[in-house]
Design an enzyme around this catalytic site. Structure first.
Site, PDB file in Angstrom:
ATOM      1  N   CYS A  25       3.711  -1.631   6.398  1.00 53.00           N
ATOM      2  CA  CYS A  25       2.624  -2.262   5.643  1.00 53.00           C
ATOM      3  C   CYS A  25       2.407  -1.556   4.296  1.00 53.00           C
ATOM      4  O   CYS A  25       3.321  -0.894   3.789  1.00 53.00           O
ATOM      5  CB  CYS A  25       1.321  -2.350   6.433  1.00 53.00           C
ATOM      6  SG  CYS A  25       0.233  -3.619   5.736  1.00 53.00           S
ATOM      7  N   ASP A  40      -6.605   0.920   9.814  1.00 54.04           N
ATOM      8  CA  ASP A  40      -7.775   0.079   9.546  1.00 54.04           C
ATOM      9  C   ASP A  40      -8.967   0.573  10.351  1.00 54.04           C
ATOM     10  O   ASP A  40     -10.111   0.383   9.959  1.00 54.04           O
ATOM     11  CB  ASP A  40      -7.475  -1.380   9.871  1.00 54.04           C
ATOM     12  CG  ASP A  40      -6.494  -1.952   8.860  1.00 54.04           C
ATOM     13  OD1 ASP A  40      -5.281  -1.745   9.022  1.00 54.04           O
ATOM     14  OD2 ASP A  40      -6.963  -2.569   7.881  1.00 54.04           O
TER      15      ASP A  40
HETATM   16  P1  RI2 Z   1      -5.267   1.692   3.082  1.00 57.09           P
HETATM   17  C1  RI2 Z   1      -4.138  -2.825   5.631  1.00 57.09           C
HETATM   18  O1  RI2 Z   1      -4.628  -4.014   6.152  1.00 57.09           O
HETATM   19  C2  RI2 Z   1      -2.935  -2.329   6.397  1.00 57.09           C
HETATM   20  O2  RI2 Z   1      -3.053  -2.511   7.795  1.00 57.09           O
HETATM   21  C3  RI2 Z   1      -2.944  -0.874   5.995  1.00 57.09           C
HETATM   22  O3  RI2 Z   1      -2.148  -0.076   6.822  1.00 57.09           O
HETATM   23  C4  RI2 Z   1      -4.426  -0.585   6.126  1.00 57.09           C
HETATM   24  O4  RI2 Z   1      -5.082  -1.765   5.636  1.00 57.09           O
HETATM   25  C5  RI2 Z   1      -4.920   0.640   5.451  1.00 57.09           C
HETATM   26  O5  RI2 Z   1      -4.774   0.530   4.069  1.00 57.09           O
HETATM   27  P2  RI2 Z   1      -4.535  -5.440   5.346  1.00 57.09           P
HETATM   28  O6  RI2 Z   1      -5.778  -5.499   4.470  1.00 57.09           O
HETATM   29  O7  RI2 Z   1      -6.749   1.761   3.173  1.00 57.09           O
HETATM   30  O8  RI2 Z   1      -3.265  -5.525   4.575  1.00 57.09           O
HETATM   31  O9  RI2 Z   1      -4.604   2.945   3.509  1.00 57.09           O
HETATM   32  O10 RI2 Z   1      -4.616  -6.499   6.441  1.00 57.09           O
HETATM   33  O11 RI2 Z   1      -4.804   1.213   1.723  1.00 57.09           O
END
Ligand code: RI2
Length: 309
Positions: free
Chosen positions: A125, A194
């Site tokens: 991700c 998350d």
């Molecule tokens: P940071 C994201 O969720 C991903 O799951 C990623 O690993 C997590 O948030 C943490 O992101 P999405 O919004 O706060 O893409 O480390 O569904 O940037």
């Protein structure tokens, strides 16, 4: 940005990533407080609480969002005038945004120390903090290589490879199902989070648990980079983290789905990796084994259990 605009952007993932969502919500509350023209404190408080509810309802999984809203809104009940309440919100929103940015930098420094010269790292991700660790290791002169997954269905891997490429880091882009084929070339897995529950389980982008299981089988360490506001206080009293299920059209176009009456498309956005598959969680307060999640909730989120009763 006005609250409804920010809420819509969080919902449609124009603003995404647990940390960014949290900061965007704090900023939206600040802007709302500054723009509100209500004469009475009660009306001001009511409208602020409505705005907070709208922001929290946008996406259910990333606990950074309700945590940020709670931090910004906390104390509004102690104010007695509109001016006082507004000042408090603006101040707390500013503090949250600043401390969030500071946390991202601190985690990058701590996380980079776990990366050795010559390491190959796999990430899944697009996590600002996980990438921060990788980029910091590169900046400090370590020769590293990265495997980055595609991340179906929203392709957050595309953002990750652009960031890595811009930083000049040698990167391999693979489909999600290729992780097991390459895991023996990998020295370390680093992902974001998350939500982190009281038992140290990590909720992160769908596919993370498969990556962690694969890594465990191959004896590859898994690090999770997560600010303390991603720890979920309400899991202490038995609440479960709700896993967001997004529209099936993100996975299979509606025009195809319509021709397949017996097929249901399932699209959970996150999964849960148990603590036993995680070696360390790197927070801005330092690295902890996942089993110490309760300490983080108690010491650093500063919330008393009586608040929930
Ligand atoms: P940071 C994201 O969720 C991903 O799951 C990623 O690993 C997590 O948030 C943490 O992101 P999405 O919004 O706060 O893409 O480390 O569904 O940037």
């Amino acid at each position: 940005m006005i609250v409804s605009e920010t809420a819509e952007k969080i919902k449609n993932m124009e603003i995404r990533g647990a940390g960014r969502i949290a900061r965007a919500a704090a900023e939206a509350l600040r802007d709302h407080a500054l723009a509100l023209k209500t004469p009475t404190y009660d009306a001001f408080r009511q409208r602020m609480e409505n705005a907070a509810d709208i922001l929290i309802a946008t996406r259910p999984t990333a606990v950074s969002l309700p945590n940020a809203v709670h931090i910004v809104m906390n104390g509004i009940g102690e104010a007695s005038t509109v001016d006082e309440a507004r000042r408090g919100i603006v101040e707390r929103a500013g503090q949250f945004t600043q401390s969030s940015q500071h946390a991202v930098e601190k985690i990058a420094q701590f996380g980079a120390r776990h990366i050795r010269d010559g390491d190959t790292i796999l990430t899944h991700c697009n996590s600002e903090v996980a990438l921060g660790c990788i980029i910091e290791a590169h900046r400090s002169g370590k020769h590293i290589e990265v495997f980055a997954t595609e991340v179906r269905p929203r392709n957050q891997g595309h953002i990750t490879i652009k960031t890595l490429s811009d930083a000049g880091i040698k990167t391999n882009f693979i489909v999600d199902s290729a992780v097991r084929s390459f895991i023996n070339d990998v020295d370390l897995v680093i992902v974001g989070a998350d939500a982190v529950t009281v038992n140290g389980a990590v909720v992160n982008k769908i596919g993370t648990s498969q990556v962690a299981h694969t890594a465990a089988e191959a004896r590859v360490n898994v690090l999770v980079a997560a600010e303390t506001y991603k720890f979920a206080p309400r899991t202490v009293i038995g609440e479960l983290i709700q896993i967001e299920e997004r529209p099936g059209s993100e996975v299979l176009p509606d025009e195809i789905a319509r021709t397949l009456p017996h097929v249901t498309v399932r699209n959970p956005a996150f999964d849960v990796t148990p603590a036993e598959f995680i070696d360390l969680i790197i927070t801005e307060q330092g690295a902890i084994p996942p089993q110490m999640a309760w300490i983080i909730i108690r010491e650093y989120l500063g919330w008393d259990i009586t608040e929930f009763q």
